[in-house]
Design a protein around this motif. Structure first.
Motif, PDB file in Angstrom:
ATOM      1  N   ALA A 226       0.758  -1.103  -0.610  1.00  0.00           N
ATOM      2  CA  ALA A 226       0.428  -0.239  -0.026  1.00  0.00           C
ATOM      3  C   ALA A 226       1.512   1.514   0.069  1.00  0.00           C
ATOM      4  O   ALA A 226       0.460   2.026  -0.433  1.00  0.00           O
ATOM      5  N   LEU A 227       2.003   1.691   0.953  1.00  0.00           N
ATOM      6  CA  LEU A 227       3.311   2.341   0.789  1.00  0.00           C
ATOM      7  C   LEU A 227       3.457   2.747  -0.899  1.00  0.00           C
ATOM      8  O   LEU A 227       3.500   3.554  -1.025  1.00  0.00           O
ATOM      9  N   ALA A 228       4.305   1.129  -1.468  1.00  0.00           N
ATOM     10  CA  ALA A 228       4.712   2.044  -2.560  1.00  0.00           C
ATOM     11  C   ALA A 228       3.399   1.744  -3.206  1.00  0.00           C
ATOM     12  O   ALA A 228       3.788   2.870  -4.532  1.00  0.00           O
ATOM     13  N   GLY A 229       2.213   1.562  -2.845  1.00  0.00           N
ATOM     14  CA  GLY A 229       1.334   2.161  -4.341  1.00  0.00           C
ATOM     15  C   GLY A 229       0.331   3.110  -3.766  1.00  0.00           C
ATOM     16  O   GLY A 229      -0.707   3.708  -4.254  1.00  0.00           O
ATOM     17  N   LEU A 230       1.677   4.504  -3.542  1.00  0.00           N
ATOM     18  CA  LEU A 230       1.168   5.701  -3.565  1.00  0.00           C
ATOM     19  C   LEU A 230       0.866   6.688  -4.572  1.00  0.00           C
ATOM     20  O   LEU A 230      -0.025   7.144  -4.603  1.00  0.00           O
ATOM     21  N   THR A 231       1.746   5.923  -6.049  1.00  0.00           N
ATOM     22  CA  THR A 231       1.345   6.477  -6.912  1.00  0.00           C
ATOM     23  C   THR A 231       1.596   4.926  -7.725  1.00  0.00           C
ATOM     24  O   THR A 231       2.012   3.919  -7.524  1.00  0.00           O
ATOM     25  N   PRO A 232       0.750   4.358  -9.021  1.00  0.00           N
ATOM     26  CA  PRO A 232       0.852   3.515  -9.965  1.00  0.00           C
ATOM     27  C   PRO A 232       1.975   2.922 -10.436  1.00  0.00           C
ATOM     28  O   PRO A 232       2.574   1.419  -9.761  1.00  0.00           O
ATOM     29  N   THR A 233       2.772   4.168 -10.143  1.00  0.00           N
ATOM     30  CA  THR A 233       4.642   2.723 -11.224  1.00  0.00           C
ATOM     31  C   THR A 233       5.011   2.219  -9.825  1.00  0.00           C
ATOM     32  O   THR A 233       5.236   1.019  -9.778  1.00  0.00           O
ATOM     33  N   GLY A 234       4.873   2.955  -8.445  1.00  0.00           N
ATOM     34  CA  GLY A 234       5.047   2.466  -7.601  1.00  0.00           C
ATOM     35  C   GLY A 234       4.440   0.947  -7.228  1.00  0.00           C
ATOM     36  O   GLY A 234       5.220   0.188  -6.714  1.00  0.00           O
ATOM     37  N   LEU A 235       3.392   1.621  -7.147  1.00  0.00           N
ATOM     38  CA  LEU A 235       2.480  -0.043  -6.924  1.00  0.00           C
ATOM     39  C   LEU A 235       3.458  -1.237  -8.469  1.00  0.00           C
ATOM     40  O   LEU A 235       3.368  -2.432  -7.375  1.00  0.00           O
ATOM     41  N   MET A 236       3.240  -1.026  -9.209  1.00  0.00           N
ATOM     42  CA  MET A 236       3.593  -2.023  -9.997  1.00  0.00           C
ATOM     43  C   MET A 236       5.046  -2.907 -10.310  1.00  0.00           C
ATOM     44  O   MET A 236       5.086  -3.679 -10.111  1.00  0.00           O
ATOM     45  N   LEU A 237       6.054  -1.773  -9.257  1.00  0.00           N
ATOM     46  CA  LEU A 237       7.183  -1.760  -9.036  1.00  0.00           C
ATOM     47  C   LEU A 237       7.360  -3.751  -8.130  1.00  0.00           C
ATOM     48  O   LEU A 237       7.637  -4.072  -8.043  1.00  0.00           O
ATOM     49  N   ALA A 238       6.254  -2.787  -6.670  1.00  0.00           N
ATOM     50  CA  ALA A 238       6.293  -3.283  -5.613  1.00  0.00           C
ATOM     51  C   ALA A 238       5.822  -4.745  -5.940  1.00  0.00           C
ATOM     52  O   ALA A 238       6.356  -6.140  -5.767  1.00  0.00           O
ATOM     53  N   ALA A 239       4.530  -4.506  -6.811  1.00  0.00           N
ATOM     54  CA  ALA A 239       4.262  -5.884  -7.548  1.00  0.00           C
ATOM     55  C   ALA A 239       4.686  -6.863  -7.993  1.00  0.00           C
ATOM     56  O   ALA A 239       5.292  -8.507  -8.196  1.00  0.00           O
ATOM     57  N   THR A 240       5.771  -6.247  -8.763  1.00  0.00           N
ATOM     58  CA  THR A 240       6.940  -7.272 -10.089  1.00  0.00           C
ATOM     59  C   THR A 240       7.483  -7.532  -8.457  1.00  0.00           C
ATOM     60  O   THR A 240       7.954  -8.811  -8.229  1.00  0.00           O
ATOM     61  N   VAL A 241       8.147  -7.173  -7.479  1.00  0.00           N
ATOM     62  CA  VAL A 241       9.536  -7.220  -6.345  1.00  0.00           C
ATOM     63  C   VAL A 241       8.634  -8.574  -5.516  1.00  0.00           C
ATOM     64  O   VAL A 241       9.569 -10.224  -5.722  1.00  0.00           O
ATOM     65  N   ALA A 242       7.882  -8.163  -5.364  1.00  0.00           N
ATOM     66  CA  ALA A 242       6.620  -9.617  -4.358  1.00  0.00           C
ATOM     67  C   ALA A 242       6.201 -11.054  -5.048  1.00  0.00           C
ATOM     68  O   ALA A 242       7.022 -12.235  -4.960  1.00  0.00           O
ATOM     69  N   LEU A 243       6.434 -10.578  -6.712  1.00  0.00           N
ATOM     70  CA  LEU A 243       6.436 -11.930  -7.790  1.00  0.00           C
ATOM     71  C   LEU A 243       7.211 -12.978  -7.703  1.00  0.00           C
ATOM     72  O   LEU A 243       7.506 -14.308  -7.765  1.00  0.00           O
ATOM     73  N   ALA A 244       8.747 -11.603  -8.023  1.00  0.00           N
ATOM     74  CA  ALA A 244       9.421 -12.583  -7.961  1.00  0.00           C
ATOM     75  C   ALA A 244      10.272 -13.162  -6.395  1.00  0.00           C
ATOM     76  O   ALA A 244      10.807 -14.437  -7.083  1.00  0.00           O
ATOM     77  N   CYS A 245      10.116 -12.414  -5.837  1.00  0.00           N
ATOM     78  CA  CYS A 245       9.940 -13.295  -4.096  1.00  0.00           C
ATOM     79  C   CYS A 245       9.515 -14.200  -4.147  1.00  0.00           C
ATOM     80  O   CYS A 245      10.138 -15.404  -3.247  1.00  0.00           O
ATOM     81  N   ALA A 246       8.516 -14.529  -4.628  1.00  0.00           N
ATOM     82  CA  ALA A 246       7.322 -15.686  -4.115  1.00  0.00           C
ATOM     83  C   ALA A 246       8.253 -16.605  -4.429  1.00  0.00           C
ATOM     84  O   ALA A 246       7.438 -17.808  -4.000  1.00  0.00           O
ATOM     85  N   VAL A 247       8.719 -16.797  -5.775  1.00  0.00           N
ATOM     86  CA  VAL A 247       9.406 -18.147  -6.483  1.00  0.00           C
ATOM     87  C   VAL A 247      10.578 -18.653  -5.124  1.00  0.00           C
ATOM     88  O   VAL A 247      10.828 -19.912  -5.979  1.00  0.00           O
ATOM     89  N   ALA A 248      11.119 -17.888  -4.839  1.00  0.00           N
ATOM     90  CA  ALA A 248      12.297 -18.852  -4.188  1.00  0.00           C
ATOM     91  C   ALA A 248      11.833 -19.522  -2.857  1.00  0.00           C
ATOM     92  O   ALA A 248      11.065 -19.714  -2.957  1.00  0.00           O
ATOM     93  N   PRO A 249      12.855 -20.426  -3.152  1.00  0.00           N
ATOM     94  CA  PRO A 249      13.036 -21.699  -2.459  1.00  0.00           C
ATOM     95  C   PRO A 249      13.229 -21.655  -0.818  1.00  0.00           C
ATOM     96  O   PRO A 249      13.522 -19.968  -0.932  1.00  0.00           O
ATOM     97  N   GLY A 250      12.446 -22.215  -0.242  1.00  0.00           N
ATOM     98  CA  GLY A 250      12.004 -21.931   0.733  1.00  0.00           C
ATOM     99  C   GLY A 250      10.986 -22.613   1.798  1.00  0.00           C
ATOM    100  O   GLY A 250       9.904 -23.453   0.840  1.00  0.00           O
ATOM    101  N   PRO A 251      11.319 -23.132   2.830  1.00  0.00           N
ATOM    102  CA  PRO A 251      10.459 -24.599   3.350  1.00  0.00           C
ATOM    103  C   PRO A 251       9.227 -23.036   4.486  1.00  0.00           C
ATOM    104  O   PRO A 251       8.626 -24.079   5.118  1.00  0.00           O
TER     105      PRO A 251
END
Length: 572
Positions: A168-193
C-alpha cells in the motif's frame, strides 16, 4: 546519514517545486485529485493522501517529509533485507547495501525530475522483498520451543500484514505499486520451507489489487484513458538514454539513463559516468557468486538482469514499435513508456550483492575495511548527489500574490482556465528548471489542464480535450458569456502575457485573475472513488497494525521462553 546528506536542503522552509514535483500549502479533494477529469489518473492515491494530510499539516511539509522518508526507507530496508538474507555479512554488509540503495544515479535523476512519490515506492521495494521472503522462509519465532500451529498462524498473519502495508505504501503512485508487485512475485518463487509459492503469490496479487483500487476504479468510471490522446507519440521521447562512454545498456546497468537529459547530475554528463558505472558494477559483481549459492536471493538477481535488459530493448527500434503498439491498443499502459524508471527493480538485487561482497572478500580482508572501501567508492563516483543533487533540489517560496489569488478563487470555487497554455512553467522565483503549474494542486476548484508536454521541440498531446477547447476559445477572444456557457468560472493569466476583456478580480505582477462566473457540476462518481481510497487507506492501517502486533508478541514470546529455560540451565 546518507538520506540526510541527500535531502538536507529540504529541511529548510519552503515548498518543493521542481519539474514534476509540486507542493502547495493546501490541497483539496477536487475531481482532479480523485482522477475524475479527462486527465488520466496517474497521481492516485498520492493526490488524495496529500489533500487529507494537508488539512492537518502544511502541504509543503507533507511532501518533503514523504520524500525524505522514501529515501531513508530505501537504505534502511536494504540493510534489513541484507540482515535477513546474509546474516554473516553483519553490519559492514548492511552498510554497503544501504549505500548502494541510496547513493545511485536513479535516486539523483528521479529527484531532479521531481518524482518524489516514485521514490517513496522505490524505498518500499526492499521491504516488500523482505516481507515475501520472510513468508517463504517462515522461521520459528524467537523461541527454542517447537513451532506450534498457533504461532505459525500468528507469524503468517504478521507476514501478510507486512506485505499489505508495504504494498500500500508503494502504491502511493501506480508505478510504485507495479514495481512492488513485480518484486513480490519474484520473491514468491524463491526456494524456502515456509508458506507455499502459491500462497505468497496469491497474497502479493491480492495486496496489489486492493492497493490499486483508487486508480482502477477512477479509470473505470472516468474517461481519462479514452479521450483520444495519442499516447504512443511519446514513446520515443521517453525512451532510456545512453550516457557518454556508455551505450543504453551500460547506462541502465549503472542505474542511470533517464530520458530527460536536463534531469541528470553533472558527474553523469562526461566520461566519468563510465568510471562510476564500472565501480558500482564491480561492487555488485563481487557479491553475485555468494548470492547464487544462497539460492533464495537468485530471483532478485534475475529480476535485476531483466530490469536492465528489458528497458534497453524497449529503447531499440523494434522495442519502440512494440511499446507504441501496446499503448495504442491499451492506453492505460502508457505508464510503461518511461522505460528507465523500471530499473528500480534492480535495486534490491544490487543491494544484496553489495552486502554479499563483504562475505566474498572477508577471508582475505577485514569486513570493516571492505565496507569502507565499497561505500567510499560508490559515494565518490557520484559526489554531486549530496546536498540536494548539488543544490538543485531545494525548497522555494511562493510570492504573496499566489496566496492572495488562491484565496480569491477558493472563496467561490468554480472551474479555472489558465494561460499560457503550456503545462510546464518557468518562474524566476522557482529557479531555472521548468515546473508543472502549481494551481491544479492548490485551488479548491477544478483547473482545466491539457496535459500537453513539450519535449525536444515536439509537443506530446495530453488527454485534456476540454481544457484544449477552452484555451482555443480564449486565444480566439471569446467573450464572458461564451466562456461561462462552457463552464468556466475563472481565468488566470500567469505572468504578463495576455490582457483579456474580462472583469478583473485580482491583479499583480505575477498573475491576474479574471472572473467569468460559469459553473460545472461535480462528477457523480466521487463516492465510489472515495470508497476505493478508503480501501487503500484501510490496507495501510491494517498492515501496519499487524506488523506491530507481531513484533510485540514475538518479543514477548522470546522473553517468556528465555525465562522458562533458565531453571533448566541452572539444573544442568
Amino acid at each position: 546519514m546518507l538520506a540526510l546528506a541527500v535531502t538536507a536542503p529540504l529541511l529548510g522552509p519552503g515548498y518543493l517545486l521542481l519539474r514534476d514535483a509540486v507542493s502547495t500549502p493546501r490541497s483539496y479533494l477536487t475531481d482532479a485529485a480523485l482522477g475524475l477529469t479527462q486527465a488520466a489518473p496517474r497521481a492516485l492515491p498520492q493526490d488524495v493522501a496529500v489533500a487529507l494530510a494537508s488539512a492537518v499539516l502544511d502541504g509543503g511539509v507533507v511532501v518533503k517529509a514523504l520524500l525524505i522518508l522514501g529515501i531513508w526507507l530505501a537504505g534502511w530496508g536494504a540493510a534489513r533485507l541484507a540482515a535477513a538474507m546474509l546474516p554473516d555479512a553483519g553490519v559492514p554488509g548492511q552498510c554497503v547495501a544501504a549505500t548502494v540503495a541510496i547513493w545511485n544515479p536513479y535516486v539523483a535523476e528521479r529527484l531532479l525530475q521531481g518524482h518524489w512519490s516514485l521514490l517513496v515506492g522505490y524505498g518500499a521495494l526492499p521491504w516488500v522483498a523482505a516481507a515475501v521472503l520472510s513468508l517463504r522462509s517462515a522461521p520459528k519465532l524467537y523461541s527454542t520451543r517447537e513451532n506450534r500451529p498457533s504461532e505459525r498462524v500468528e507469524y503468517s498473519f504478521g507476514g501478510v500484514g507486512a506485505v499489505l502495508f508495504w504494498m500500500a505504501l508503494a502504491g502511493l503512485t501506480p508505478t510504485g505499486l507495479m514495481l512492488a508487485a513485480t518484486v513480490a512475485l519474484a520473491c514468491a518463487v524463491a526456494p524456502g520451507p515456509g508458506r507455499s509459492r502459491r500462497f505468497c503469490a496469491a497474497v502479493s496479487l491480492a495486496a496489489a489489487t486492493t492497493a490499486a483500487l483508487p486508480w482502477l476504479v477512477a479509470s473505470a468510471v472516468a474517461d481519462g484513458w479514452s479521450s483520444g490522446a495519442d499516447q504512443g507519440a511519446a514513446v520515443a521521447a521517453f525512451a532510456a538514454r545512453a550516457e557518454p562512454g556508455l551505450g543504453t545498456l551500460g547506462s541502465l546497468a549503472g542505474l542511470a539513463g533517464i530520458w530527460n537529459a536536463d534531469a541528470v547530475p553533472a558527474s553523469r554528463t562526461s566520461l566519468f559516468a563510465m568510471v562510476a558505472t564500472l565501480t558500482l558494477l564491480a561492487v555488485v559483481a563481487v557479491g553475485v557468486p555468494v548470492m547464487i549459492r544462497r539460492r533464495a536471493g537468485v530471483p532478485l538477481l534475475v529480476l535485476g538482469v531483466a530490469a536492465v535488459t528489458v528497458p534497453a530493448l524497449m529503447a531499440t527500434g523494434p522495442g519502440l514499435a512494440a511499446v507504441e503498439a501496446v499503448i495504442e491498443a491499451i492506453p492505460g499502459l502508457g505508464v510503461v513508456r518511461d522505460g528507465q524508471k523500471w530499473v528500480a527493480l534492480a535495486m534490491p538485487g544490487y543491494a544484496l550483492a553489495g552486502a554479499a561482497a563483504v562475505v566474498a572478500l572477508r577471508p582475505r580482508v577485514p569486513a570493516v575495511a571492505i565496507a569502507v572501501v565499497c561505500c567510499a567508492a560508490v559515494i565518490a563516483t557520484l559526489p554531486d548527489l549530496a546536498w540536494g543533487v548539488g543544490g538543485k533540489v531545494r525548497p522555494v517560496r511562493y510570492p504573496p500574490a499566489w496566496w492572495e489569488a488562491a484565496a480569491v478563487i477558493d472563496a467561490d470555487p468554480a472551474p479555472v482556465a489558465v494561460l499560457p497554455v503550456d503545462s510546464m512553467r518557468h518562474f524566476g522565483w522557482a529557479g531555472p528548471a521548468p515546473v508543472l503549474d502549481p494551481l491544479p494542486r492548490w485551488l479548491r476548484a477544478e483547473v482545466l489542464t491539457t496535459g500537453d508536454l513539450s519535449i525536444g521541440g515536439r509537443t506530446v498531446p495530453g488527454e485534456g480535450a476540454r481544457a484544449r477547447d477552452v484555451q482555443e476559445m480564449l486565444r480566439a477572444g471569446a467573450d464572458r458569456d461564451r466562456l461561462a456557457a462552457a463552464g468556466v468560472g475563472w481565468v488566470v493569466v500567469e505572468g504578463s502575457g495576455a490582457n483579456l476583456v474580462l472583469p478583473v478580480a485580482f491583479r499583480s505582477a505575477e498573475l491576474t485573475v479574471y472572473r467569468v462566473g460559469g459553473q460545472s457540476p461535480s462528477s457523480p462518481h466521487r463516492a465510489v472513488v472515495l470508497a476505493a481510497h478508503g480501501v487503500w487507506l484501510a490496507q495501510l492501517i491494517i498492515g501496519l497494525g499487524a506488523m506491530t502486533l507481531r513484533r510485540r508478541r514475538s518479543r514477548g514470546t522470546y522473553g517468556r521462553d528465555e525465562h522458562a529455560q533458565r531453571p533448566e540451565r541452572r539444573d544442568e
